[in-house]
Design an enzyme around this catalytic site. Structure first.
Site, PDB file in Angstrom:
ATOM      1  N   ASP A  42      -3.250  -2.962   1.587  1.00  0.00           N
ATOM      2  CA  ASP A  42      -3.944  -2.982   2.887  1.00  0.00           C
ATOM      3  C   ASP A  42      -5.230  -3.809   2.843  1.00  0.00           C
ATOM      4  O   ASP A  42      -6.305  -3.333   3.230  1.00  0.00           O
ATOM      5  CB  ASP A  42      -4.291  -1.552   3.330  1.00  0.00           C
ATOM      6  CG  ASP A  42      -3.109  -0.605   3.239  1.00  0.00           C
ATOM      7  OD1 ASP A  42      -1.996  -1.021   3.591  1.00  0.00           O
ATOM      8  OD2 ASP A  42      -3.298   0.543   2.811  1.00  0.00           O
ATOM      9  N   GLU A 212       1.767  -0.172  13.334  1.00  0.00           N
ATOM     10  CA  GLU A 212       0.586   0.438  12.702  1.00  0.00           C
ATOM     11  C   GLU A 212      -0.355  -0.675  12.272  1.00  0.00           C
ATOM     12  O   GLU A 212      -0.178  -1.839  12.630  1.00  0.00           O
ATOM     13  CB  GLU A 212       1.004   1.300  11.507  1.00  0.00           C
ATOM     14  CG  GLU A 212       1.703   0.525  10.399  1.00  0.00           C
ATOM     15  CD  GLU A 212       1.986   1.360   9.169  1.00  0.00           C
ATOM     16  OE1 GLU A 212       1.409   2.450   9.055  1.00  0.00           O
ATOM     17  OE2 GLU A 212       2.764   0.915   8.307  1.00  0.00           O
TER      18      GLU A 212
END
Length: 663
Positions: A42, A212
């Site tokens: 991420d 997301e």
């Protein structure tokens, strides 16, 4: 062993466990993933103070009691780089059990972000909250520097329930936060950066399906909302985007800019950053954990836009971005392009952070590694870690598989060491090669196989230490220990000897004391003078050694001459201010040598020996007032020639009140 293969050594190492926390290594080569030693998922990249700061999440193996097949994250690190190649790990900035509102041992520190406002750095992160609340909350930690230390707020942001926060700092001074929770939501933040300025809303105009990890940015007046998106049932995530004229939409969906993982990694998560005029995409993949896609590693690739502002599709690369300094260890398994049949595989499946090896399947196979900067190289050589089953050859070329040769090295699997034959087939071997025609500036390298199949771990170009200054006509003094460093040296005379054991006194007097060219013993040589020795045309060089021991084999390397099985001639002129009586010539030499002072033989070092200070000393001598001529002849077989010379007085102290000249 020949001049192109200077050494053949086993590379030994003990693999560490895969979970060891290792600092990011400096002087690395451009490659994907960008960080080894720990997982970095991420990745959110931001530019602060002229550097890129990377705020990833940190996958770790699940401890006992936690779900073993799911994401497990306990803390956050921050990394920085000024070239997108070398990354510094600043260590842990936030850890789960030191955040007041986070449920202890929840292992849910998912995708974060960090922005700067008025000199303060605000780090946003999600986690599972205390108090039995289900789902996730998003909190803030504040610091005065991008690497921290960060102080966590006591409570999460009110009204924000979800994961994967992203904050957009708009040109008008307003700021907006986006997150995933019942769709992708967004809201304006108050100026204190800790509370919403109004109600959040679902971002409109996005496609149906699971979404997301929002990342929003602004370019040329347009707002981009980018996000991982599963575009088909039970599929893996793509990276997709929408555009708008307003920070909170509505948005117009534009499509994907990175397709699903070809190896089935379920998630992708990303950020965009502009650095030094170029846009980059940071994203992740499970390169270092191919059998477990919940342990991911950060990657980078370049971003380009169409004229209308839409994003051109980005294709993941092994090479990544950035220019590799030629003196860095170049992981050629992260190649830019390769011929058919070239493959890469993990060096160690139990220690995946060791990286990969690449296999060239045979003669004519090649790989290309882009953007290597040779600007820092001077007098250099190539090293590489390779293995082969049969003797083979690798050639490093510039700008094409048949381009200009930079280096060529044989991989010798079977070596004769005295009476023994050592079989190195299938073992990792360190090879060394001379360099020719170094590229100027930045070049693309082609590594080609010109023999049997070969595997390569890495290659590296190294500058040699400066062993000599090339000087002429400049007088010098012995060093503090009395060693004479200023010499005239003749390029090596071919004198093949398979062993140093033949260097008996009689052999040496016959071969070292003979005249190899007319005037050798009656005329002083001059710097640059060329002489004919048999079929060889050789040149004299005036040199000042950087070391007390004159490394003749290094001089031969620099001059691209034969190193082994050779004879060197050396001469120097010693000016004494007065008669200096009862001195001794003290010599050390690797292999045999013979020495003359003012035409008289004064010392011989015979047999197979190593260079040792004052290994042998002459009888008592007199350095006469004025000019004295010292000559030496040094011979080797398979060894590396060097010597050290000084005069010692009756007390064993070095003689230093003399001047050394070459003419």
């Amino acid at each position: 062993m020949n001049i192109k293969t200077l050494s053949l050594l086993l590379m030994m190492g003990v693999p560490a466990t895969i979970w060891a926390q290792r600092p990011a290594v400096s002087k690395t080569s451009a490659k994907n993933p960008i960080i080894a030693g720990q997982f970095t998922a991420d990745p959110t990249a931001r530019v602060f103070d002229g550097k890129v700061y990377l705020y990833p999440s940190h996958d770790i193996p699940a401890p006992p009691g936690q779900r073993q097949d799911w994401f497990c994250m306990a803390d956050y690190h921050v990394f920085s780089s000024d070239n997108l190649v070398d990354w510094k790990d600043h260590g842990v900035i936030v850890t789960q059990n030191k955040v007041p509102w986070v449920r202890p041992d929840s292992y849910s520190m998912w995708a974060p972000d960090c922005v700067c406002k008025n000199g303060k750095y605000y780090f946003y992160f999600p986690s599972a909250p205390n108090g039995g609340q289900r789902g996730f909350a998003i909190g803030v930690a504040v610091a005065d520097r991008p690497e921290g230390p960060f102080i966590c707020e006591k409570e999460p942001i009110p009204g924000v329930n979800g994961i994967d926060p992203c904050v957009l700092m708009d040109d008008d001074g307003k700021q907006y936060i986006y997150w995933s929770g019942m769709g992708i939501r967004g809201a304006q933040l108050q100026d204190n950066m800790r509370q919403l300025a109004g109600q959040s809303k679902v971002m409109e105009g996005l496609p149906e399906g699971f979404k997301e990890g929002p990342f929003a940015f602004k370019r040329n007046g347009k707002y981009y909302l980018t996000f991982p998106w599963v575009r088909k049932e039970n599929g893996t995530e793509t990276l997709a985007y929408a555009m708008s004229d307003n920070p909170l939409g509505p948005f117009e969906f534009k499509g994907i800019f990175m397709a699903e993982s070809p190896t089935g990694c379920w998630t992708n998560h990303h950020s965009f950053v502009e650095f030094k005029g170029q846009w980059y995409l940071f994203y992740h993949h499970n390169d270092y954990s191919p059998s477990m896609d919940k342990r991911r590693s950060a990657r980078i690739d370049k971003v380009t836009f169409n004229a209308d502002g839409t994003i051109k599709e980005i294709f993941p690369t092994l090479h990544g971005v950035g220019i590799t300094d030629a003196t860095a260890r170049i992981d050629v398994d992260r190649y830019s392009e390769a011929s058919s049949g070239v493959t890469a595989q993990l060096l160690d499946t139990l220690d995946t952070f060791r990286g990969w090896e690449v296999r060239l399947p045979g003669k004519g196979s090649w790989l290309r590694y882009d953007d290597v900067d040779f600007g820092s190289l001077g007098n250099a050589y190539l090293t590489a870690s390779v293995k082969a089953e049969d003797n083979s050859t690798i050639v490093i070329r510039e700008n094409g598989p048949k381009g200009k040769i930079i280096a060529k090295s044989d991989i010798v699997c079977k070596r004769q060491m005295g009476q023994r034959t050592i079989d190195m087939s299938g073992r990792w071997t360190a090879i060394t090669a001379m360099l020719d025609n170094l590229p100027k500036g930045v070049a693309n390298l082609y590594i080609t196989c010109e023999g049997a199949p070969v595997s390569i771990d890495w290659i590296q170009f190294k500058n040699r230490p400066k062993y000599f200054d090339y000087t002429s006509g400049v007088a010098s003094r012995p060093d503090e220990q009395g060693f004479i460093r200023h010499w005239l040296v003749l390029e090596p005379i071919d004198k093949p000897n398979r062993s140093n054991t033949v260097f008996t006194d009689s052999y040496l007097r016959e071969n070292l004391g003979q005249e190899y060219y007319k005037g050798q013993f009656t005329q002083l040589p001059k710097n640059g003078q060329k002489v004919k020795v048999g079929k060889q045309t050789l040149q004299w060089h005036a040199v000042e050694s950087a070391n007390y021991n004159v490394k003749l084999f290094r001089l031969a390397e620099e001059l691209k001459k034969q190193v082994y099985g050779v004879l060197f001639l050396a001469t120097t002129i010693i000016d004494a201010p007065e008669d200096i009586e009862n001195v001794r010539l003290a010599v050390g030499s690797n292999s045999a040598s013979q020495w003359w002072l003012n035409g008289e033989e004064v010392l011989m070092l015979s047999g197979d020996r190593r260079m040792v200070k004052d290994d042998a000393a002459s009888g008592r001598l007199t350095l006469k007032k004025g000019r004295n001529i010292l000559r030496g002849a040094i011979i080797n077989g398979p060894g590396m020639s060097d010597f050290c010379v000084r005069f010692l007085d009756e007390k064993g102290s070095p003689v230093t009140n003399i001047t050394i000249n070459d003419k």
